[in-house]
Design a protein around this motif. Structure first.
Motif, PDB file in Angstrom:
ATOM      1  N   ASN A   1      85.554  64.236  29.999  1.00 38.68           N
ATOM      2  CA  ASN A   1      85.527  65.360  30.936  1.00 38.68           C
ATOM      3  C   ASN A   1      86.848  65.362  31.692  1.00 38.68           C
ATOM      4  OD1 ASN A   1      85.046  67.295  32.860  1.00 38.68           O
ATOM      5  ND2 ASN A   1      83.093  66.457  33.546  1.00 38.68           N
ATOM      6  N   PRO A   2      87.736  66.266  31.366  1.00 39.07           N
ATOM      7  CA  PRO A   2      89.064  66.269  32.005  1.00 39.07           C
ATOM      8  C   PRO A   2      89.057  66.753  33.449  1.00 39.07           C
ATOM      9  CG  PRO A   2      88.845  68.141  30.541  1.00 39.07           C
ATOM     10  CD  PRO A   2      87.610  67.323  30.351  1.00 39.07           C
ATOM     11  N   ASP A   3      87.949  67.332  33.899  1.00 38.81           N
ATOM     12  CA  ASP A   3      87.921  67.969  35.214  1.00 38.81           C
ATOM     13  C   ASP A   3      87.270  67.126  36.305  1.00 38.81           C
ATOM     14  OD1 ASP A   3      89.131  70.310  34.152  1.00 38.81           O
ATOM     15  OD2 ASP A   3      87.176  70.915  33.363  1.00 38.81           O
ATOM     16  N   SER A   4      86.378  66.218  35.927  1.00 33.97           N
ATOM     17  CA  SER A   4      85.708  65.410  36.935  1.00 33.97           C
ATOM     18  C   SER A   4      85.135  64.168  36.272  1.00 33.97           C
ATOM     19  CB  SER A   4      84.590  66.199  37.627  1.00 33.97           C
ATOM     20  OG  SER A   4      83.447  66.283  36.792  1.00 33.97           O
TER      21      SER A   4
ATOM     22  N   MET B   1      81.976  63.606  36.234  1.00 30.75           N
ATOM     23  CA  MET B   1      80.617  63.924  35.839  1.00 30.75           C
ATOM     24  C   MET B   1      80.485  63.772  34.333  1.00 30.75           C
ATOM     25  SD  MET B   1      78.387  67.267  36.844  1.00 30.75           S
ATOM     26  CE  MET B   1      78.480  66.908  38.598  1.00 30.75           C
ATOM     27  N   THR B   2      79.384  63.179  33.899  1.00 30.97           N
ATOM     28  CA  THR B   2      79.256  62.844  32.483  1.00 30.97           C
ATOM     29  C   THR B   2      77.838  63.097  32.012  1.00 30.97           C
ATOM     30  OG1 THR B   2      79.594  61.091  30.877  1.00 30.97           O
ATOM     31  CG2 THR B   2      78.763  60.417  33.009  1.00 30.97           C
ATOM     32  N   GLY B   3      77.413  62.383  30.966  1.00 31.91           N
ATOM     33  CA  GLY B   3      76.113  62.670  30.379  1.00 31.91           C
ATOM     34  C   GLY B   3      76.124  64.073  29.807  1.00 31.91           C
ATOM     35  N   ASN B   4      75.019  64.791  29.907  1.00 29.86           N
ATOM     36  CA  ASN B   4      75.017  66.180  29.461  1.00 29.86           C
ATOM     37  C   ASN B   4      75.242  67.096  30.656  1.00 29.86           C
ATOM     38  OD1 ASN B   4      72.638  66.013  30.826  1.00 29.86           O
ATOM     39  ND2 ASN B   4      71.402  67.051  29.282  1.00 29.86           N
ATOM     40  N   THR B   5      75.784  66.526  31.730  1.00 27.34           N
ATOM     41  CA  THR B   5      75.932  67.295  32.963  1.00 27.34           C
ATOM     42  C   THR B   5      77.371  67.736  33.178  1.00 27.34           C
ATOM     43  OG1 THR B   5      76.293  65.288  34.259  1.00 27.34           O
ATOM     44  CG2 THR B   5      74.031  66.016  33.990  1.00 27.34           C
ATOM     45  N   PHE B   6      78.147  67.849  32.100  1.00 26.78           N
ATOM     46  CA  PHE B   6      79.547  68.221  32.237  1.00 26.78           C
ATOM     47  C   PHE B   6      79.698  69.486  33.074  1.00 26.78           C
ATOM     48  CE2 PHE B   6      79.880  66.181  27.878  1.00 26.78           C
ATOM     49  CZ  PHE B   6      80.315  64.979  28.398  1.00 26.78           C
ATOM     50  N   GLY B   7      80.469  69.378  34.144  1.00 28.85           N
ATOM     51  CA  GLY B   7      80.822  70.553  34.931  1.00 28.85           C
ATOM     52  C   GLY B   7      79.814  70.938  35.982  1.00 28.85           C
ATOM     53  N   ALA B   8      78.588  70.466  35.897  1.00 30.39           N
ATOM     54  CA  ALA B   8      77.578  70.845  36.887  1.00 30.39           C
ATOM     55  C   ALA B   8      76.427  69.854  36.846  1.00 30.39           C
ATOM     56  CB  ALA B   8      77.051  72.257  36.617  1.00 30.39           C
ATOM     57  N   ALA B   9      75.780  69.679  37.969  1.00 28.73           N
ATOM     58  CA  ALA B   9      74.599  68.816  38.025  1.00 28.73           C
ATOM     59  C   ALA B   9      73.416  69.514  37.357  1.00 28.73           C
ATOM     60  CB  ALA B   9      74.257  68.491  39.471  1.00 28.73           C
TER      61      ALA B   9
ATOM     62  N   SER C   1      52.581  69.592  45.809  1.00 28.88           N
ATOM     63  CA  SER C   1      53.590  70.442  46.435  1.00 28.88           C
ATOM     64  C   SER C   1      53.941  71.617  45.524  1.00 28.88           C
ATOM     65  CB  SER C   1      54.863  69.645  46.730  1.00 28.88           C
ATOM     66  OG  SER C   1      55.852  70.497  47.281  1.00 28.88           O
ATOM     67  N   PRO C   2      53.818  72.853  46.027  1.00 24.03           N
ATOM     68  CA  PRO C   2      54.140  74.020  45.189  1.00 24.03           C
ATOM     69  C   PRO C   2      55.636  74.316  45.141  1.00 24.03           C
ATOM     70  CG  PRO C   2      53.357  74.759  47.327  1.00 24.03           C
ATOM     71  CD  PRO C   2      53.269  73.256  47.340  1.00 24.03           C
ATOM     72  N   ASN C   3      56.399  73.645  45.994  1.00 24.66           N
ATOM     73  CA  ASN C   3      57.820  73.967  46.116  1.00 24.66           C
ATOM     74  C   ASN C   3      58.656  72.696  45.951  1.00 24.66           C
ATOM     75  OD1 ASN C   3      57.272  76.807  47.129  1.00 24.66           O
ATOM     76  ND2 ASN C   3      56.300  75.599  48.753  1.00 24.66           N
ATOM     77  N   ILE C   4      59.370  72.605  44.831  1.00 20.30           N
ATOM     78  CA  ILE C   4      60.165  71.410  44.531  1.00 20.30           C
ATOM     79  C   ILE C   4      61.525  71.835  43.999  1.00 20.30           C
ATOM     80  CG2 ILE C   4      60.308  69.264  43.201  1.00 20.30           C
ATOM     81  CD1 ILE C   4      57.248  69.433  42.862  1.00 20.30           C
ATOM     82  N   TYR C   5      62.560  71.285  44.594  1.00 19.09           N
ATOM     83  CA  TYR C   5      63.910  71.500  44.078  1.00 19.09           C
ATOM     84  C   TYR C   5      64.528  70.142  43.777  1.00 19.09           C
ATOM     85  CZ  TYR C   5      68.945  72.251  43.997  1.00 19.09           C
ATOM     86  OH  TYR C   5      70.265  72.252  43.638  1.00 19.09           O
ATOM     87  N   SER C   6      65.087  70.002  42.578  1.00 20.48           N
ATOM     88  CA  SER C   6      65.691  68.737  42.161  1.00 20.48           C
ATOM     89  C   SER C   6      67.103  68.982  41.659  1.00 20.48           C
ATOM     90  CB  SER C   6      64.854  68.093  41.049  1.00 20.48           C
ATOM     91  OG  SER C   6      65.543  67.011  40.482  1.00 20.48           O
ATOM     92  N   LYS C   7      68.012  68.119  42.088  1.00 18.73           N
ATOM     93  CA  LYS C   7      69.401  68.185  41.628  1.00 18.73           C
ATOM     94  C   LYS C   7      69.841  66.767  41.289  1.00 18.73           C
ATOM     95  CE  LYS C   7      74.062  69.568  43.150  1.00 18.73           C
ATOM     96  NZ  LYS C   7      74.835  70.143  44.284  1.00 18.73           N
ATOM     97  N   MET C   8      70.366  66.578  40.078  1.00 19.91           N
ATOM     98  CA  MET C   8      70.755  65.244  39.649  1.00 19.91           C
ATOM     99  C   MET C   8      72.099  65.294  38.944  1.00 19.91           C
ATOM    100  SD  MET C   8      68.524  62.371  37.749  1.00 19.91           S
ATOM    101  CE  MET C   8      69.097  60.668  37.772  1.00 19.91           C
TER     102      MET C   8
END
Length: 765
Positions: free
Chosen positions: A169-172, A174-182, A371-378
């Motif tokens: 990843n030349p820009d950051s 961040m790796t895995g399948n998360t190139f460029g964004a979480a 919980s009816p409302n869940i937000y996840s960022k990884m």
């Protein structure tokens, strides 16, 4: 309360109720005898006449590049047989080294850039013995270019941080399948949920890198020789030690992939390996040993590393911040979870997020709530903190249980009631586990609000409760071949190395159960020339492999009954197998020995039709912990630890209980003492030994009380399911410490005395 768990029996005899050997004790396993008696041979034990030793140059910096190498003096040392450098054309032309099949980042088998301190780089030496290897390595003159390093994924995530793997990843970072964004996932609307909440709190949880040390340093032994079975193309066969976890036979896969060869040219030498937990990282020795042996004409080569060098594979750092919203009655209504995760030096397997686990791991536990409302960022970030397994799934139950503990503490509620109020999956398993745990632990007598009980000796008393799901695994297809010999015994070969799961012993029980055989007439044996594993994930051998063995056993029994019935002048429906004898149902005195009946064989390749997703939940477990905290020293003692685990069906009790004891022993070390520590100015590991890195010993073993629960709701053999994964998290001890102190929750494991004293306000944070 939870939703009802639905399970449709699939396959032969999944709904069996009468068990003669499955689930019973007093059946010593063959592996057990090998290990206790010393008969088991591990890769470190293997040696033969003429064996040479190989060792690699190791980087002394956190991140560095070789500018120049002078091997002249090393080559002149008596006893040195070969010195290769990264400039060797054959090594440079080989496929790039991938330490595990999940790894996205690859490196040359022998490159000029070290990605972490202790990384193998630059040169490899082959000599008569280890001492000569060390002298030769010390004689190599190296000029290093020290490069920027990052040890913490939070630092790797910052704008302007050095890019460690630009080819990935030349820009950051961040790796895995998360190139460029979480990776993000949401159900409902978390912000709307927070508006409806009566209370909003924040839960922080952090885990340092901890060691996947092995009881013995890995030693990869290999040689090339003729194939006794004959090889039509005339090529030599490569024999190599087996440190396998998965896929298939780990080093064998590494070896043939590294050499650009094929698996049928390789044979495993050892069925045993030192215990490992979720360690999918194979050392370069897995490829080096066969390559170096072939270079020297096939002579045996033993590639070794020191115990200090064995500390480079570890479970990575992870940091979670979870914002929770809940009602006055303790009901969770909103979750906002953000996770920064370390993938180590080579990219880890961030692909597990979408490939296997379906959801970001930090969403898994909360998805099981009401919980009816869940937000996840990884987000996954590459660092120079060793080559890790980068398993993102391990911490998934820590934040949800810490959230329940936070709710209980804030509202002065019993945390077990908060769990039952908020977990929507799965019944009957959750209620059964909670009831069993409470009774065994005496929850009613021990539970109290935070900071309300002091023991007679002046120590603070604390208790805690957590839930977790027993994940249903079903990715791998197992290829089971059964044969009845002329001696009337049933044989099953296997080729995978054993890492303490004891699945062959469980398979023996299932085959005997299904066929009506005496246990001693079922022989499950190691056959290195037999490739019985499909490549894939094998995280739950005990239940998934036995499912396939059960299906194969039913097929072989049908053949035996047909042959036996013909010999008795009856139909297959009129006979049965009883204690290894074909028996006439109407007249049990009329029996026929299987000896001389003929050789019969079947093959079965398959798996339960269960999606490989950790949000497919069938069985649960509940852990309860009791601690005593010394308010003057900050020392913590675990007084009691009860585990009520829904096994679905216990196949081999000693193995099942052992899995829990192993997980909890590991947990106690992670909770109270285990932590890899690097020098922040150099990137050098400071405690890479078993003196400074303190693992639990027999004297540290807390009291464990395993409580088996059986609902038959799992996806494996007879409704069984996995064990150890569900208990491999240390946060429960932290919850008990908070219950004892009445102070803040400690955000970072291990819960060392300085952190405990800080929570008590005795020292500065």
């Amino acid at each position: 309360m939870g939703e009802t768990s639905t399970w449709v029996p699939e396959g032969a005899n999944q709904d069996r109720e009468d068990f003669k050997v499955v689930g019973t004790w007093d059946h010593p396993g063959r592996q057990s005898w090998d290990m206790v008696s010393g008969a088991a041979k591990y890769p470190t034990d293997l040696w033969m006449e003429g064996t040479l030793t190989a060792m690699a140059l190791r980087c002394p910096y956190g991140h560095a590049k070789v500018k120049s190498l002078d091997i002249t003096q090393a080559e002149q040392i008596e006893g040195v047989k070969l010195v290769l450098t990264y400039e060797d054309e054959e090594l440079a032309s080989m496929p790039r080294y991938r330490p595990a099949y999940y790894q996205l980042g690859a490196s040359p088998l022998l490159g000029d850039e070290a990605e972490f301190e202790g990384d193998e780089v630059g040169a490899v030496v082959v000599a008569l013995n280890e001492e000569i290897c060390k002298r030769a390595l010390a004689a190599i003159k190296v000029e290093w270019e020290v490069l920027p390093f990052i040890l913490d994924p939070r630092e790797a995530a910052k704008p302007g941080a050095p890019i460690l793997r630009p080819e990935m990843n030349p820009d950051s970072n961040m790796t895995g399948n998360t190139f460029g964004a979480a990776v993000e996932w949401e159900q409902g609307c978390a912000e709307d949920g927070f508006k409806e909440a009566d209370h909003v709190d924040v839960v922080d949880y952090g885990r340092p890198m901890w060691s996947q040390f092995r009881p013995m340093p890995p030693a990869y032994f290999s040689y090339w020789a003729n194939d006794p079975w004959g090889n039509p193309d005339g090529e030599k066969m490569c024999y190599v030690t087996n440190h396998a976890h998965f896929p298939s036979n780990g080093p064998i896969v590494s070896a043939f992939m590294g050499a650009g060869s094929h698996a049928d040219k390789y044979r495993a030498l050892s069925p045993y390996m030192a215990a490992r937990y979720c360690d999918f990282v194979e050392k370069r020795g897995a490829q080096f040993a066969p390559v170096l042996s072939k270079r020297l004409g096939g002579v045996p080569v033993r590639y070794v590393q020191t115990r200090r060098e064995s500390f480079d594979a570890a479970v990575p750092q992870t940091y979670l911040t979870v914002r929770i919203g809940y009602k006055d009655d303790g009901t969770l209504v909103a979750v906002q979870s953000e996770n920064v995760h370390q993938t180590g030096a080579r990219g880890g397997y961030g692909d597990k997020t979408h490939g296997h686990l379906v959801l970001p791991p930090n969403a898994q536990g909360f998805k099981q709530t009401v919980s009816p409302n869940i937000y996840s960022k990884m987000a996954y970030y590459v660092t120079n903190g060793a080559c890790t397994t980068a398993d993102p799934g391990q911490p998934q139950y820590e934040p949800v249980n810490l959230a329940f503990a936070k709710i209980a503490d804030a509202l002065k509620m019993d945390v077990s009631e908060v769990i039952m109020k908020n977990i929507k999956v799965t019944e009957p398993s959750l209620s059964a586990c909670m009831s069993a745990a409470k009774e065994a632990f005496d929850w009613k007598g021990k539970w109290h609000l935070a900071g309300e009980r002091t023991l007679a000796d002046g120590r603070l008393h604390g208790v805690s409760c957590r839930y977790a799901a027993s994940q249903t695994w079903g990715m791998i297809s197992y290829n089971i071949n059964l044969r009845m010999g002329v001696d009337g015994k049933v044989y099953m070969p296997y080729a995978e190395a054993l890492i303490g799961t004891y699945w062959p012993d469980a398979v023996q029980l299932v085959i005997a159960e299904e066929m009506g055989m005496k246990l001693e007439d079922v022989v499950v044996y190691y056959a290195p020339n037999y490739n019985n594993w499909q490549q894939g994930d094998a995280a739950d051998r005990g239940s998934t492999c036995t499912w396939a063995a059960k299906e194969a056993a039913v097929l072989l029994k049908e053949q035996i009954l047909a042959a036996g019935a013909a010999a008795l002048g009856a139909t297959p429906e009129e006979v049965d197998l009883v204690d290894s004898m074909v028996t006439l149902k109407a007249d049990p005195a009329k029996q026929l020995s299987l000896q001389g009946l003929g050789q019969l064989a079947v093959g079965y390749c398959g798996k339960p039709k269960v999606p490989f997703q950790t949000d497919v939940i069938r069985t649960m477990n509940v852990d309860m912990c009791e601690v005593a905290v010394d308010p003057e020293t900050g020392l913590v003692e675990i007084l009691d630890y009860v585990v009520a685990h829904d096994f679905g069906k216990v196949i081999r009790p000693s193995s099942a209980i052992g899995q829990i004891e192993n997980a909890l022993t590991m947990n106690s070390g992670r909770a109270l003492r285990e932590e890899l520590i690097w020098d922040e100015s150099t990137g050098v590991l400071l405690n890479g030994n078993l003196y400074d890195y303190k693992v639990p010993t027999a004297l540290d073993q807390p009291k464990f009380v395993p409580v088996p629960v059986e609902t038959r709701c799992g996806g494996g053999a007879y409704g069984s399911t996995g064990v150890a994964h569900a208990h491999a998290n240390p946060g429960l001890v932290g919850q008990a410490i908070q219950n004892a102190t009445g102070g803040d929750f400690i955000a970072m494991v291990p819960y060392t005395p300085d952190k405990v004293l800080a929570a008590l306000g005795k020292i500065a944070r």
